[in-house]
Design a protein around this motif. Structure first.
Motif, PDB file in Angstrom:
ATOM      1  N   GLY A 164      14.139   1.523 -22.912  1.00 63.91           N
ATOM      2  CA  GLY A 164      14.999   0.441 -23.363  1.00 63.91           C
ATOM      3  C   GLY A 164      15.224   0.437 -24.858  1.00 63.91           C
ATOM      4  N   GLU A 165      14.272   0.967 -25.625  1.00 66.83           N
ATOM      5  CA  GLU A 165      14.430   1.062 -27.071  1.00 66.83           C
ATOM      6  C   GLU A 165      15.087   2.377 -27.491  1.00 66.83           C
ATOM      7  N   MET A 166      14.773   3.464 -26.779  1.00 61.24           N
ATOM      8  CA  MET A 166      15.236   4.785 -27.197  1.00 61.24           C
ATOM      9  C   MET A 166      16.714   5.004 -26.904  1.00 61.24           C
ATOM     10  N   ILE A 167      17.159   4.681 -25.691  1.00 56.22           N
ATOM     11  CA  ILE A 167      18.518   5.022 -25.274  1.00 56.22           C
ATOM     12  C   ILE A 167      19.577   4.328 -26.135  1.00 56.22           C
ATOM     13  N   PRO A 168      19.478   3.003 -26.414  1.00 53.86           N
ATOM     14  CA  PRO A 168      20.509   2.394 -27.262  1.00 53.86           C
ATOM     15  C   PRO A 168      20.577   2.996 -28.661  1.00 53.86           C
ATOM     16  N   ARG A 169      19.450   3.478 -29.185  1.00 55.96           N
ATOM     17  CA  ARG A 169      19.430   4.006 -30.549  1.00 55.96           C
ATOM     18  C   ARG A 169      19.873   5.459 -30.613  1.00 55.96           C
ATOM     19  N   MET A 170      19.479   6.264 -29.616  1.00 55.65           N
ATOM     20  CA  MET A 170      19.707   7.709 -29.683  1.00 55.65           C
ATOM     21  C   MET A 170      20.787   8.202 -28.742  1.00 55.65           C
ATOM     22  N   GLY A 171      21.183   7.413 -27.767  1.00 53.78           N
ATOM     23  CA  GLY A 171      22.189   7.840 -26.811  1.00 53.78           C
ATOM     24  C   GLY A 171      21.585   8.607 -25.646  1.00 53.78           C
ATOM     25  N   TYR A 172      22.410   8.837 -24.625  1.00 51.73           N
ATOM     26  CA  TYR A 172      21.922   9.479 -23.403  1.00 51.73           C
ATOM     27  C   TYR A 172      21.530  10.935 -23.634  1.00 51.73           C
ATOM     28  N   LYS A 173      22.383  11.680 -24.311  1.00 49.35           N
ATOM     29  CA  LYS A 173      22.148  13.115 -24.470  1.00 49.35           C
ATOM     30  C   LYS A 173      20.878  13.390 -25.266  1.00 49.35           C
ATOM     31  N   THR A 174      20.733  12.746 -26.420  1.00 47.72           N
ATOM     32  CA  THR A 174      19.541  12.970 -27.252  1.00 47.72           C
ATOM     33  C   THR A 174      18.282  12.506 -26.530  1.00 47.72           C
ATOM     34  N   SER A 175      18.367  11.384 -25.821  1.00 47.69           N
ATOM     35  CA  SER A 175      17.205  10.886 -25.080  1.00 47.69           C
ATOM     36  C   SER A 175      16.793  11.866 -23.994  1.00 47.69           C
ATOM     37  N   PHE A 176      17.780  12.466 -23.305  1.00 47.17           N
ATOM     38  CA  PHE A 176      17.461  13.451 -22.272  1.00 47.17           C
ATOM     39  C   PHE A 176      16.774  14.669 -22.894  1.00 47.17           C
ATOM     40  N   VAL A 177      17.289  15.129 -24.023  1.00 47.35           N
ATOM     41  CA  VAL A 177      16.696  16.306 -24.680  1.00 47.35           C
ATOM     42  C   VAL A 177      15.258  16.010 -25.106  1.00 47.35           C
ATOM     43  N   ILE A 178      15.026  14.823 -25.659  1.00 45.83           N
ATOM     44  CA  ILE A 178      13.669  14.465 -26.077  1.00 45.83           C
ATOM     45  C   ILE A 178      12.725  14.422 -24.879  1.00 45.83           C
ATOM     46  N   SER A 179      13.175  13.824 -23.785  1.00 46.52           N
ATOM     47  CA  SER A 179      12.326  13.757 -22.595  1.00 46.52           C
ATOM     48  C   SER A 179      12.040  15.148 -22.048  1.00 46.52           C
ATOM     49  N   CYS A 180      13.023  16.035 -22.121  1.00 44.48           N
ATOM     50  CA  CYS A 180      12.820  17.406 -21.651  1.00 44.48           C
ATOM     51  C   CYS A 180      11.807  18.134 -22.532  1.00 44.48           C
ATOM     52  N   LEU A 181      11.899  17.941 -23.845  1.00 45.43           N
ATOM     53  CA  LEU A 181      10.946  18.574 -24.758  1.00 45.43           C
ATOM     54  C   LEU A 181       9.531  18.049 -24.527  1.00 45.43           C
ATOM     55  N   LEU A 182       9.400  16.766 -24.247  1.00 46.21           N
ATOM     56  CA  LEU A 182       8.087  16.217 -23.906  1.00 46.21           C
ATOM     57  C   LEU A 182       7.527  16.875 -22.650  1.00 46.21           C
ATOM     58  N   CYS A 183       8.401  17.080 -21.665  1.00 48.99           N
ATOM     59  CA  CYS A 183       7.975  17.732 -20.417  1.00 48.99           C
ATOM     60  C   CYS A 183       7.518  19.162 -20.683  1.00 48.99           C
ATOM     61  N   LEU A 184       8.305  19.906 -21.463  1.00 47.92           N
ATOM     62  CA  LEU A 184       7.953  21.296 -21.753  1.00 47.92           C
ATOM     63  C   LEU A 184       6.647  21.388 -22.535  1.00 47.92           C
ATOM     64  N   GLY A 185       6.480  20.490 -23.512  1.00 42.26           N
ATOM     65  CA  GLY A 185       5.257  20.509 -24.303  1.00 42.26           C
ATOM     66  C   GLY A 185       4.030  20.190 -23.477  1.00 42.26           C
ATOM     67  N   SER A 186       4.127  19.165 -22.634  1.00 37.67           N
ATOM     68  CA  SER A 186       2.976  18.799 -21.801  1.00 37.67           C
ATOM     69  C   SER A 186       2.658  19.880 -20.774  1.00 37.67           C
TER      70      SER A 186
END
Length: 395
Positions: A62-84
């Motif tokens: 709820g805090e991330m998407i309004p600030r960063m948008g859908y595309k950037t939020s998806f990329v960040i979540s994907c990078l978190l997945c790859l790192g973990s």
């Protein structure tokens, strides 16, 4: 129209690859821990940490998407997945496993909220139902692919993790060319919590919690339950694919039945089916039949409770209600593996289906009591009716 289809296809393609990664890890991590002779209750704690991450990710979105948008939020979540996922290679100790799975849970919840909200924004009142239906189909297909992937991954943890990371990288490719507009202004967060105090959605909130308990136990502990029966990783993958495949098949019949027969009727039927399937699992008979019944009933439980919660709600409350039910589902997903794994450790593996049957039975009793109350007038109205009859000399 062509632009809409293009954006939807790209979103769902990214979802397909990333959900395959999550589904594979949800099955293979308990197997790795079991092969390392980790106690069952500790494996349940590791599984639960993933769902704690889901809860945190749902709130963070709820805090991330309004600030960063859908595309950037998806990329960040994907990078978190790859790192973990990459951290699974050197990780050791309970704290390390729980931390890695917690980060993966945050990533998973972010992907859910990003894709769902983006599809809702792209669609209209006449197309959103079809878009969300496509979303659910892609999600469950990816989940089945994840179970099948378990059967072909190498036994070496490092090589298997690298294969999973490669699939996660593939999820970034369609998102790179995605062009999606900025998200809508967020609603006040207090409105979400206000949904918990509305009288009508309480059964839906409870049903979401029960659904989370059942599905959390299935995802986190069913592979362990099957391994303790002497099955190999390959057969565990096959049986889990059958279970989730049955969940895909059960979506349309139960959804259609809920529209025709009513939500309460279908919820009671699903509760009965979950109890019957868990009884077969506890008695160790007809494993295939039990998994098919359990998959059809349990995986379609949450969509029906979601529909019930949104019935007759004003449009401005639909999104907060969806978020509230998702939070309730996540809380159940957290409690399920923790409580069930402790019971399995203390007594036997049969406690997993027993715990799920108890939860379904509790919800069934609440639905039956609610139905009886709805079928007769409240006490003041009944007394008023009796008084009016006596006043007018009626029998």
């Amino acid at each position: 129209m062509k632009s809409l289809i293009h954006q939807v296809v790209l979103l769902l393609a990214g979802l397909l690859f990333l959900t395959t990664v999550f589904a594979t890890l949800n099955t293979i991590v308990p197997l790795w821990l079991s092969h390392d002779s980790i106690p069952t209750w500790l494996i349940g704690m590791v599984s639960a940490s993933f769902f704690v991450g889901n809860l945190a990710g749902t709130l963070l979105a709820g805090e991330m998407i309004p600030r960063m948008g859908y595309k950037t939020s998806f990329v960040i979540s994907c990078l978190l997945c790859l790192g973990s996922t990459a951290c699974l290679i050197p990780v050791g100790g309970l704290a390390g496993w729980m931390s890695v799975r917690f980060i993966a849970g945050i990533s998973c919840a972010l992907v859910w909220v990003v894709v769902e909200s983006a599809l809702l924004r792209l669609g209209t009142n006449s197309t959103r139902g079809g878009l969300l239906a496509a979303y659910m189909v892609v999600y469950y297909i990816a989940t089945v692919l994840g179970q099948l992937l378990v059967t072909v991954l190498p036994d070496d943890r490092m090589r298997a993790s690298l294969w999973i990371v490669a699939i996660g990288v593939a999820s970034l490719l369609p998102i790179v060319v995605l062009r999606c507009g900025p998200p809508d202004p967020p609603r006040p967060f207090a409105t979400i919590w206000a949904m918990l105090f509305r009288k009508r959605p309480r059964l839906s909130v409870l049903g979401s919690v029960i659904s989370g308990i059942v599905l959390g136990s299935i995802y986190g502990l069913m592979p362990l339950f099957l391994v303790h029966k002497g099955m190999s990783n390959t057969w565990v993958g096959y049986w889990m694919a059958l279970l989730i495949g049955a969940g895909i098949v059960g979506q349309w019949p139960f959804g259609r039945m809920a529209d025709v027969k009513g939500r309460y009727y279908v919820l009671k039927l699903q509760s009965w089916l979950i109890i019957a399937a868990c009884l077969l699992l506890a008695l160790d008979i007809w494993l295939g039949v039990a998994l098919v019944i359990l998959g059809c009933a349990s995986f379609s439980l949450y969509p029906v409770t979601l529909t019930l919660g949104c019935d007759r709600l004003p449009k401005e409350y639909l999104v907060p209600m969806n978020q509230t039910l998702l939070l309730s589902f996540t809380v159940g997903s957290l409690a399920g593996p923790m409580g069930t794994s402790s019971m399995m450790e203390q007594f036997s593996d049969a406690m997993m289906p027993v715990c799920m049957a108890v939860m379904a039975g509790l919800y069934l009793m609440i639905l039956i009591v609610h139905g009886r109350r709805q079928g007769r007038p409240a006490l003041p109205a009944r007394f008023k009716g009796i008084w009016m009859k006596r006043r007018h000399g009626m029998p």
